[in-house]
Design a protein around this motif. Structure first.
Motif, PDB file in Angstrom:
ATOM      1  N   PRO A 197       0.833  -1.213   0.000  1.00 59.39           N
ATOM      2  CA  PRO A 197       0.000   0.000   0.000  1.00 59.39           C
ATOM      3  C   PRO A 197       0.858   1.250   0.000  1.00 59.39           C
ATOM      4  CG  PRO A 197       0.021  -1.016   2.162  1.00 59.39           C
ATOM      5  CD  PRO A 197       0.702  -1.984   1.240  1.00 59.39           C
ATOM      6  N   PRO A 198       0.318   2.356  -0.463  1.00 60.75           N
ATOM      7  CA  PRO A 198       1.087   3.612  -0.458  1.00 60.75           C
ATOM      8  C   PRO A 198       1.323   4.098   0.960  1.00 60.75           C
ATOM      9  CG  PRO A 198      -1.195   4.025  -1.037  1.00 60.75           C
ATOM     10  CD  PRO A 198      -1.030   2.534  -0.993  1.00 60.75           C
ATOM     11  N   LYS A 199       2.098   5.166   1.072  1.00 62.54           N
ATOM     12  CA  LYS A 199       2.374   5.722   2.391  1.00 62.54           C
ATOM     13  C   LYS A 199       1.066   6.104   3.076  1.00 62.54           C
ATOM     14  CE  LYS A 199       2.861  10.582   1.092  1.00 62.54           C
ATOM     15  NZ  LYS A 199       3.759  11.747   1.078  1.00 62.54           N
ATOM     16  N   PRO A 200       1.070   6.227   4.395  1.00 61.24           N
ATOM     17  CA  PRO A 200      -0.181   6.516   5.128  1.00 61.24           C
ATOM     18  C   PRO A 200      -0.944   7.693   4.528  1.00 61.24           C
ATOM     19  CG  PRO A 200       1.601   6.086   6.659  1.00 61.24           C
ATOM     20  CD  PRO A 200       2.227   6.130   5.292  1.00 61.24           C
ATOM     21  N   THR A 201      -2.240   7.513   4.417  1.00 61.21           N
ATOM     22  CA  THR A 201      -3.070   8.521   3.749  1.00 61.21           C
ATOM     23  C   THR A 201      -3.871   9.373   4.723  1.00 61.21           C
ATOM     24  OG1 THR A 201      -4.811   6.866   3.501  1.00 61.21           O
ATOM     25  CG2 THR A 201      -3.283   7.148   1.655  1.00 61.21           C
ATOM     26  N   ARG A 202      -3.594   9.252   6.015  1.00 61.86           N
ATOM     27  CA  ARG A 202      -4.378  10.034   6.969  1.00 61.86           C
ATOM     28  C   ARG A 202      -4.034  11.512   6.923  1.00 61.86           C
ATOM     29  NH1 ARG A 202      -1.855  10.871  12.053  1.00 61.86           N
ATOM     30  NH2 ARG A 202       0.255  10.041  12.161  1.00 61.86           N
ATOM     31  N   ILE A 203      -2.890  11.854   6.305  1.00 60.42           N
ATOM     32  CA  ILE A 203      -2.527  13.254   6.113  1.00 60.42           C
ATOM     33  C   ILE A 203      -2.541  13.535   4.611  1.00 60.42           C
ATOM     34  CG2 ILE A 203      -0.709  14.974   6.382  1.00 60.42           C
ATOM     35  CD1 ILE A 203       0.151  13.632   8.914  1.00 60.42           C
ATOM     36  N   THR A 204      -3.394  14.424   4.156  1.00 59.21           N
ATOM     37  CA  THR A 204      -3.554  14.697   2.732  1.00 59.21           C
ATOM     38  C   THR A 204      -3.400  16.186   2.452  1.00 59.21           C
ATOM     39  OG1 THR A 204      -5.956  14.854   3.018  1.00 59.21           O
ATOM     40  CG2 THR A 204      -5.064  12.709   2.371  1.00 59.21           C
ATOM     41  N   PHE A 205      -3.095  16.480   1.191  1.00 59.06           N
ATOM     42  CA  PHE A 205      -2.945  17.856   0.760  1.00 59.06           C
ATOM     43  C   PHE A 205      -4.319  18.502   0.639  1.00 59.06           C
ATOM     44  CE2 PHE A 205      -2.241  20.942  -2.849  1.00 59.06           C
ATOM     45  CZ  PHE A 205      -1.584  21.882  -2.075  1.00 59.06           C
ATOM     46  N   HIS A 206      -4.479  19.672   1.272  1.00 61.51           N
ATOM     47  CA  HIS A 206      -5.742  20.396   1.306  1.00 61.51           C
ATOM     48  C   HIS A 206      -5.660  21.544   0.297  1.00 61.51           C
ATOM     49  CE1 HIS A 206      -8.879  22.712   3.914  1.00 61.51           C
ATOM     50  NE2 HIS A 206      -9.412  22.157   2.868  1.00 61.51           N
ATOM     51  N   VAL A 207      -6.350  21.409  -0.827  1.00 57.55           N
ATOM     52  CA  VAL A 207      -6.270  22.394  -1.907  1.00 57.55           C
ATOM     53  C   VAL A 207      -7.080  23.636  -1.538  1.00 57.55           C
ATOM     54  CG1 VAL A 207      -6.629  22.800  -4.365  1.00 57.55           C
ATOM     55  CG2 VAL A 207      -6.044  20.514  -3.548  1.00 57.55           C
ATOM     56  N   PRO A 208      -6.476  24.816  -1.591  1.00 62.69           N
ATOM     57  CA  PRO A 208      -7.233  26.038  -1.286  1.00 62.69           C
ATOM     58  C   PRO A 208      -8.357  26.266  -2.287  1.00 62.69           C
ATOM     59  CG  PRO A 208      -4.864  26.435  -1.206  1.00 62.69           C
ATOM     60  CD  PRO A 208      -5.051  25.082  -1.831  1.00 62.69           C
ATOM     61  N   PRO A 209      -9.367  27.012  -1.889  1.00 59.10           N
ATOM     62  CA  PRO A 209     -10.457  27.320  -2.821  1.00 59.10           C
ATOM     63  C   PRO A 209      -9.950  28.139  -4.000  1.00 59.10           C
ATOM     64  CG  PRO A 209     -10.623  28.651  -0.821  1.00 59.10           C
ATOM     65  CD  PRO A 209      -9.558  27.623  -0.570  1.00 59.10           C
ATOM     66  N   GLN A 210     -10.571  27.949  -5.148  1.00 59.10           N
ATOM     67  CA  GLN A 210     -10.272  28.640  -6.401  1.00 59.10           C
ATOM     68  C   GLN A 210      -8.958  28.167  -7.032  1.00 59.10           C
ATOM     69  OE1 GLN A 210     -10.490  32.891  -5.807  1.00 59.10           O
ATOM     70  NE2 GLN A 210     -12.609  32.841  -5.104  1.00 59.10           N
ATOM     71  N   TRP A 211      -8.287  27.209  -6.426  1.00 60.66           N
ATOM     72  CA  TRP A 211      -7.137  26.595  -7.092  1.00 60.66           C
ATOM     73  C   TRP A 211      -7.642  25.458  -7.971  1.00 60.66           C
ATOM     74  CZ3 TRP A 211      -1.978  25.775  -4.019  1.00 60.66           C
ATOM     75  CH2 TRP A 211      -1.523  27.013  -3.539  1.00 60.66           C
ATOM     76  N   PRO A 212      -7.004  25.199  -9.091  1.00 59.71           N
ATOM     77  CA  PRO A 212      -7.407  24.042  -9.905  1.00 59.71           C
ATOM     78  C   PRO A 212      -7.158  22.747  -9.152  1.00 59.71           C
ATOM     79  CG  PRO A 212      -5.359  24.991 -10.718  1.00 59.71           C
ATOM     80  CD  PRO A 212      -5.883  25.945  -9.693  1.00 59.71           C
ATOM     81  N   GLN A 213      -8.063  21.814  -9.322  1.00 61.79           N
ATOM     82  CA  GLN A 213      -7.926  20.540  -8.637  1.00 61.79           C
ATOM     83  C   GLN A 213      -6.814  19.697  -9.286  1.00 61.79           C
ATOM     84  OE1 GLN A 213      -9.363  19.286  -5.872  1.00 61.79           O
ATOM     85  NE2 GLN A 213     -10.314  21.306  -5.574  1.00 61.79           N
TER      86      GLN A 213
END
Length: 243
Positions: A197-213
């Protein structure tokens, strides 16, 4: 935790003698920090390491020169825990040199300890380094994007329990040497495994509003900055969050 065993009267027989019963009563109270202080904001060091036991706070110096390494870990509350590592470096003075401990967050320099405080931890750091590991410690980060401070909470070398030194040395001996590991199995029915499995996923990148996904699973590499055409993120935006 609290417990008490006591005897009380529950009835009387025909002769008026007491009929007693023994009862055990207990209670447990759990005291925890505020939610944003319960979990470190970064993952433990990926390299082999030994975590110093929790101890009195020691102030880090020079944080104002390394805000780029600190601000990505700040949360909206302005108060959080993080894993830090301690690394001996030699500072060049006008007529001499001195050895101090550099404090790093996720491999990036975030400050250093004073020469006096460095001397308090250096024997432990050198002992851990002799076993091929890094020395980690709990770091308390407070502040905001304008000014932040770090305090290391760890026992000094002379405060460590004698058993800790032996544990730190043995932990590296317990890891099998790469050159002596059993070679992998030849391909076949018994050698088929599920993907790691990939590295732990409990910490994820939080994209700011109005930024492209970004694409699924993408996260910014160390040192990445958004393009100038991106709108600014809201003040005190938490770029990393628990999923």
């Amino acid at each position: 935790m609290w417990g008490n065993e006591y005897t009380h009267v529950v009835d009387y027989d025909r002769r008026g003698r007491e009929q007693t019963e023994t009862t055990f009563s207990a209670s447990v109270r759990l005291v925890v920090d505020e939610p944003h202080l319960c979990v470190p904001v970064n993952l433990p060091p990926s390299a082999p390491h030994q975590l110093l036991p929790y101890g009195r706070a020691v102030q880090v110096t020079g944080e104002d020169q390394h805000l780029e390494a600190i601000t990505p870990l700040l949360n909206v509350e302005g108060n959080c825990w993080a894993y830090a590592t301690l690394h001996p470096i030699t500072e060049q003075l006008a007529r001499s040199t001195r050895e101090v401990l550099e404090v790093r967050l996720d491999g990036r320099v975030a400050g250093s300890l004073t020469p006096k405080m460095s001397a308090e931890f250096l024997p432990a750091v050198e002992h851990v380094a002799a076993s091929g590991q890094q020395t980690a410690a709990r770091a308390r980060i407070t502040g905001n994007r304008l000014k932040a401070e770090i305090a290391i909470h760890a026992l000094r070398a002379h405060e460590l329990d004698p058993s800790w030194a032996g544990t730190a040395a043995r932990s590296s001996e317990d890891r099998p040497d790469q050159s002596t590991r059993t070679p992998p199995l030849e391909p076949g029915p018994q050698a088929v495994h599920a993907q790691v499995p990939p590295k732990p996923t409990r910490i994820t990148f939080h994209v700011p509003p109005q930024w492209p996904q970004p694409p699924d699973g993408w996260e910014p590499p160390v040192g990445w900055a958004p393009p100038p055409e991106f709108p600014p993120a809201p003040a005190d935006w938490a770029f990393w969050r628990l999923s």
